[in-house]
Structures are given as C-alpha cells and as structure tokens.
Design a protein around this motif. Structure first.
Motif, PDB file in Angstrom:
ATOM      1  N   MET A  58     -22.628 -19.574 -17.289  1.00  0.00           N
ATOM      2  CA  MET A  58     -22.276 -18.155 -17.207  1.00  0.00           C
ATOM      3  C   MET A  58     -21.497 -17.864 -15.925  1.00  0.00           C
ATOM      4  O   MET A  58     -20.535 -17.094 -15.933  1.00  0.00           O
ATOM      5  CB  MET A  58     -23.531 -17.263 -17.268  1.00  0.00           C
ATOM      6  CG  MET A  58     -24.334 -17.360 -18.558  1.00  0.00           C
ATOM      7  SD  MET A  58     -23.445 -16.815 -20.026  1.00  0.00           S
ATOM      8  CE  MET A  58     -22.992 -18.390 -20.751  1.00  0.00           C
ATOM      9  N   ALA A  59     -21.900 -18.488 -14.830  1.00  0.00           N
ATOM     10  CA  ALA A  59     -21.229 -18.267 -13.539  1.00  0.00           C
ATOM     11  C   ALA A  59     -19.747 -18.602 -13.626  1.00  0.00           C
ATOM     12  O   ALA A  59     -18.898 -17.843 -13.153  1.00  0.00           O
ATOM     13  CB  ALA A  59     -21.906 -19.098 -12.450  1.00  0.00           C
ATOM     14  N   LEU A  60     -19.436 -19.740 -14.234  1.00  0.00           N
ATOM     15  CA  LEU A  60     -18.032 -20.143 -14.323  1.00  0.00           C
ATOM     16  C   LEU A  60     -17.231 -19.271 -15.295  1.00  0.00           C
ATOM     17  O   LEU A  60     -15.999 -19.268 -15.252  1.00  0.00           O
ATOM     18  CB  LEU A  60     -17.910 -21.613 -14.698  1.00  0.00           C
ATOM     19  CG  LEU A  60     -18.184 -22.579 -13.551  1.00  0.00           C
ATOM     20  CD1 LEU A  60     -18.028 -24.015 -14.003  1.00  0.00           C
ATOM     21  CD2 LEU A  60     -17.284 -22.293 -12.370  1.00  0.00           C
ATOM     22  N   GLN A  61     -17.919 -18.548 -16.125  1.00  0.00           N
ATOM     23  CA  GLN A  61     -17.240 -17.612 -17.035  1.00  0.00           C
ATOM     24  C   GLN A  61     -17.189 -16.202 -16.458  1.00  0.00           C
ATOM     25  O   GLN A  61     -16.654 -15.289 -17.082  1.00  0.00           O
ATOM     26  CB  GLN A  61     -17.956 -17.588 -18.397  1.00  0.00           C
ATOM     27  CG  GLN A  61     -17.880 -18.894 -19.142  1.00  0.00           C
ATOM     28  CD  GLN A  61     -18.690 -18.852 -20.424  1.00  0.00           C
ATOM     29  OE1 GLN A  61     -18.776 -17.812 -21.083  1.00  0.00           O
ATOM     30  NE2 GLN A  61     -19.283 -19.965 -20.786  1.00  0.00           N
ATOM     31  N   GLY A  62     -17.780 -16.024 -15.264  1.00  0.00           N
ATOM     32  CA  GLY A  62     -17.793 -14.703 -14.643  1.00  0.00           C
ATOM     33  C   GLY A  62     -18.722 -13.722 -15.332  1.00  0.00           C
ATOM     34  O   GLY A  62     -18.537 -12.510 -15.255  1.00  0.00           O
ATOM     35  N   ARG A  63     -19.743 -14.258 -15.995  1.00  0.00           N
ATOM     36  CA  ARG A  63     -20.674 -13.423 -16.752  1.00  0.00           C
ATOM     37  C   ARG A  63     -22.022 -13.369 -16.048  1.00  0.00           C
ATOM     38  O   ARG A  63     -22.390 -14.301 -15.337  1.00  0.00           O
ATOM     39  CB  ARG A  63     -20.858 -14.001 -18.158  1.00  0.00           C
ATOM     40  CG  ARG A  63     -19.573 -13.950 -18.975  1.00  0.00           C
ATOM     41  CD  ARG A  63     -19.637 -14.799 -20.222  1.00  0.00           C
ATOM     42  NE  ARG A  63     -20.729 -14.440 -21.104  1.00  0.00           N
ATOM     43  CZ  ARG A  63     -21.096 -15.216 -22.140  1.00  0.00           C
ATOM     44  NH1 ARG A  63     -20.453 -16.354 -22.412  1.00  0.00           N
ATOM     45  NH2 ARG A  63     -22.085 -14.843 -22.913  1.00  0.00           N
ATOM     46  N   PRO A  64     -22.800 -12.288 -16.265  1.00  0.00           N
ATOM     47  CA  PRO A  64     -24.149 -12.233 -15.709  1.00  0.00           C
ATOM     48  C   PRO A  64     -24.982 -13.403 -16.240  1.00  0.00           C
ATOM     49  O   PRO A  64     -24.794 -13.831 -17.385  1.00  0.00           O
ATOM     50  CB  PRO A  64     -24.711 -10.902 -16.222  1.00  0.00           C
ATOM     51  CG  PRO A  64     -23.529 -10.099 -16.642  1.00  0.00           C
ATOM     52  CD  PRO A  64     -22.468 -11.090 -17.031  1.00  0.00           C
ATOM     53  N   TRP A  65     -25.899 -13.888 -15.443  1.00  0.00           N
ATOM     54  CA  TRP A  65     -26.688 -15.062 -15.828  1.00  0.00           C
ATOM     55  C   TRP A  65     -27.473 -14.823 -17.106  1.00  0.00           C
ATOM     56  O   TRP A  65     -27.681 -15.730 -17.899  1.00  0.00           O
ATOM     57  CB  TRP A  65     -27.629 -15.481 -14.697  1.00  0.00           C
ATOM     58  CG  TRP A  65     -28.770 -14.550 -14.477  1.00  0.00           C
ATOM     59  CD1 TRP A  65     -28.812 -13.481 -13.646  1.00  0.00           C
ATOM     60  CD2 TRP A  65     -30.043 -14.600 -15.116  1.00  0.00           C
ATOM     61  NE1 TRP A  65     -30.023 -12.851 -13.730  1.00  0.00           N
ATOM     62  CE2 TRP A  65     -30.808 -13.521 -14.621  1.00  0.00           C
ATOM     63  CE3 TRP A  65     -30.623 -15.445 -16.067  1.00  0.00           C
ATOM     64  CZ2 TRP A  65     -32.111 -13.275 -15.040  1.00  0.00           C
ATOM     65  CZ3 TRP A  65     -31.924 -15.198 -16.485  1.00  0.00           C
ATOM     66  CH2 TRP A  65     -32.651 -14.122 -15.964  1.00  0.00           C
TER      67      TRP A  65
END
Length: 115
Positions: free
Chosen positions: A61-68
C-alpha cells in the motif's frame, strides 16, 4: 550505525521499517521503488525479519500511496497468496543444499522410503 534515509518520506514507512529496510540492503526510496514491495519484503525476510502478512501488505500500500488499511477483499486475498508463496520460497532457499525439502526425501535419505 544506520544512516538517515528518505524511506520515511513514504506514507506508512516509519523509522523502524526504514531501519529494517536499510539493514536488508534497501537504503532509499529509489531502491525500494526499483525492487518493488514484493522483492523488498523478500530482502527483509532473508535479512532475518520475522514474516508478518500485515507488514507485507502495508509495504504494498505504501508504494501505491494508499493508506495501510485500504487493502481489502479480493485484493487482500491475492496479496495473501503472494505472501504465503514468498515466505515458502524464502524458507526453501534458506535451507542448506544437503537438507531434504520434503518428508519423502528425508525418509529416503535415512533408508525408510516406501517400497
């Protein structure tokens, strides 16, 4: 001593995760993005970090810029399958070459194979 890194500039990656990534040979965001979350997590596990599914999908999720906690449903199930396969592969690769990889091989090696 672990050096400062830009890893914590990515949402969901805090100082502890950054330190673990650096220790696993992933020193910065550019390296993390080049490897991708899956291979970066492999590096963590092979460096001795205890495998944990939440850590795996949080990195995704981090690498997609999304909340965990944005990972749900079919996406989460698919990531779980990838995680399980990754951990099984890491465990196999961590075994010395002379150790059997299955019960049948082990029994054969000690002379107790089925006849």
């Amino acid at each position: 001593m672990i050096q400062a890194s830009d890893l914590t500039s990515i949402t969901n990656i805090g100082p502890a995760t950054a330190k673990a990534l650096i220790g696993a040979g992933v020193p910065d965001v550019a390296t993390l993005r080049a490897l991708g979350a899956h291979e970066a997590y492999r590096a963590l596990v092979l460096a001795g970090e205890k495998p944990h599914f939440i850590g795996y999908y949080v990195l995704q999720m981090a690498l997609q810029g999304r909340p965990w906690n944005d990972c749900r449903g079919a996406e989460k199930a698919a990531l779980r399958e990838r995680f399980d396969a990754l951990i099984a592969d890491c465990r196999r690769s961590a075994l010395p070459d002379d150790i059997p990889h299955s019960l049948a091989e082990a029994l054969d090696r000690i002379g107790l194979a089925r006849r």
